[in-house]
Write an enzyme that holds these catalytic residues in place. Sequence first.
Site, PDB file in Angstrom:
ATOM      1  N   ARG A  92       0.860  -1.181   0.000  1.00  0.00           N
ATOM      2  CA  ARG A  92       0.000   0.000   0.000  1.00  0.00           C
ATOM      3  C   ARG A  92       0.901   1.237   0.000  1.00  0.00           C
ATOM      4  O   ARG A  92       1.797   1.363   0.822  1.00  0.00           O
ATOM      5  CB  ARG A  92      -0.858   0.019   1.267  1.00  0.00           C
ATOM      6  CG  ARG A  92      -1.710   1.259   1.332  1.00  0.00           C
ATOM      7  CD  ARG A  92      -2.320   1.454   2.686  1.00  0.00           C
ATOM      8  NE  ARG A  92      -3.179   2.623   2.655  1.00  0.00           N
ATOM      9  CZ  ARG A  92      -3.384   3.416   3.695  1.00  0.00           C
ATOM     10  NH1 ARG A  92      -2.784   3.173   4.839  1.00  0.00           N
ATOM     11  NH2 ARG A  92      -4.179   4.442   3.581  1.00  0.00           N
ATOM     12  N   ARG A 244     -10.615  14.451  12.341  1.00  0.00           N
ATOM     13  CA  ARG A 244     -10.283  15.483  11.337  1.00  0.00           C
ATOM     14  C   ARG A 244     -11.494  16.366  11.063  1.00  0.00           C
ATOM     15  O   ARG A 244     -12.631  15.884  11.015  1.00  0.00           O
ATOM     16  CB  ARG A 244      -9.833  14.836  10.031  1.00  0.00           C
ATOM     17  CG  ARG A 244      -8.558  14.058  10.154  1.00  0.00           C
ATOM     18  CD  ARG A 244      -8.087  13.583   8.774  1.00  0.00           C
ATOM     19  NE  ARG A 244      -7.206  12.434   8.914  1.00  0.00           N
ATOM     20  CZ  ARG A 244      -7.291  11.338   8.171  1.00  0.00           C
ATOM     21  NH1 ARG A 244      -8.196  11.242   7.208  1.00  0.00           N
ATOM     22  NH2 ARG A 244      -6.467  10.344   8.364  1.00  0.00           N
TER      23      ARG A 244
END
Length: 399
Positions: A92, A244
């Site tokens: 990844r 966030r």
Amino acid sequence: MKMKILVINAGSSSLKYQLMDSESGQVYAKGLCERIGIDGRLTHKVPGRDDVKQDIPMPTHNEAIKAVMDALVDPEKGVIRSTDEIDAVGHRVVHGGAEFAASCVIDDNVIAAIERCIPFGPLHNPANLMGIRACMEAMPGKKQVAVFDTAFHQTMPPKAYIYALPYEYYEKDGVRRYGFHGTSHKYIAGQALRALGREGHPEGTKIISCHLGNGSSLAAIVDGKVVDTSMGLGPLAGFPMGTRSGDIDPTIMEYLMGRYGWDIKEMLGVLNKKSGVLGISGVSSDFRDLSAAAREGNERAALALDKFAYEVKKYIGAYAAAMGGVDAIVFTAGVGENDADMRMRIASGLEYMGVKICPKCNATRGKEEISAADSKVKVFVIPTNEELMIAMDTAELVK
Ligand code: ADP
């Protein structure tokens, strides 16, 4: 393509791995190296056996990969006789910038391009590269593939990815929307097409993929290709997440930095780690905690859940408008797969656009289709599997 693929997700001080079958998705072994560069701990799991936990010195990612290899081939805790049984390694990689629109076999040019993307992914890309280099050292000659979080979003048209800034910052500096969770959105798009009976002929389909986890993003997918997504140059953009903020008015930054004397790092720390549903509630970033607190009458926890549902709903409306309709909405990741109440809040009130949830199906764990029989828009809950997507891409590229 049936192969044994080792999937690696390397972070700065941790490294997750899975050895899996790229066709069936069967996991032979998986685990986690933690505290790399500090001391080092390996947790190794084989289905049907007890977990193995071991303290192993891991000054760098090289020792971590070595520990993974040793665990995989160990006569007792292992699952293969030698690393020769591993057909390829899939990594990844978080940021592929505009350099990568697809996964690719790693060579010197690919490594150089991942390095060029470091300014966009300053925390992740260097760690991903450490994982790649450690595998190259531990298994010289073994085919390695990079799978990018950004790649699936590269089909966005310019009007979706351009920011309304002076054009030179796009041209010279690459400032544009890239989007993340691409591996998950790609997997979900494939699964949604299967569920719609449109596998192999996606022409004309319109899908909204809702990846709702700790980090969250939506993608609008037409003909199997992304046309818009909620995250931006970085993963802070879009709607509120666990910690966030999602999109905010930039004026807020000037105002708060002035009032508290913060530099940009401190400001971004607040936006990345102390905001979102944690920031609003002051309770937790975990939706289970928030639901429990809201049930006990905590108003800020209730507001945080309300805000999250409201903003996701707005994105669904926006993407339906952008695509000129929608055939399927898919919920995935920690919140999307598990939080039936949140799915209901998001989807309720969308009846005007043909979305009708079956409350009983929605409340039934493991039920894939949760829309009512007469719902114009199909609504699915589909567990994401980024590791399998990485393994599938890797097998396809090295076959
Ligand atoms: P990540 O983005 O870190 O991969 P996940 O997709 O695993 O995260 O999602 C993690 C989040 O999923 C947790 O923070 C939690 O809020 C949420 N979650 C997990 N299980 C449940 C559940 N049963 N009910 C509500 N939320 C859940």
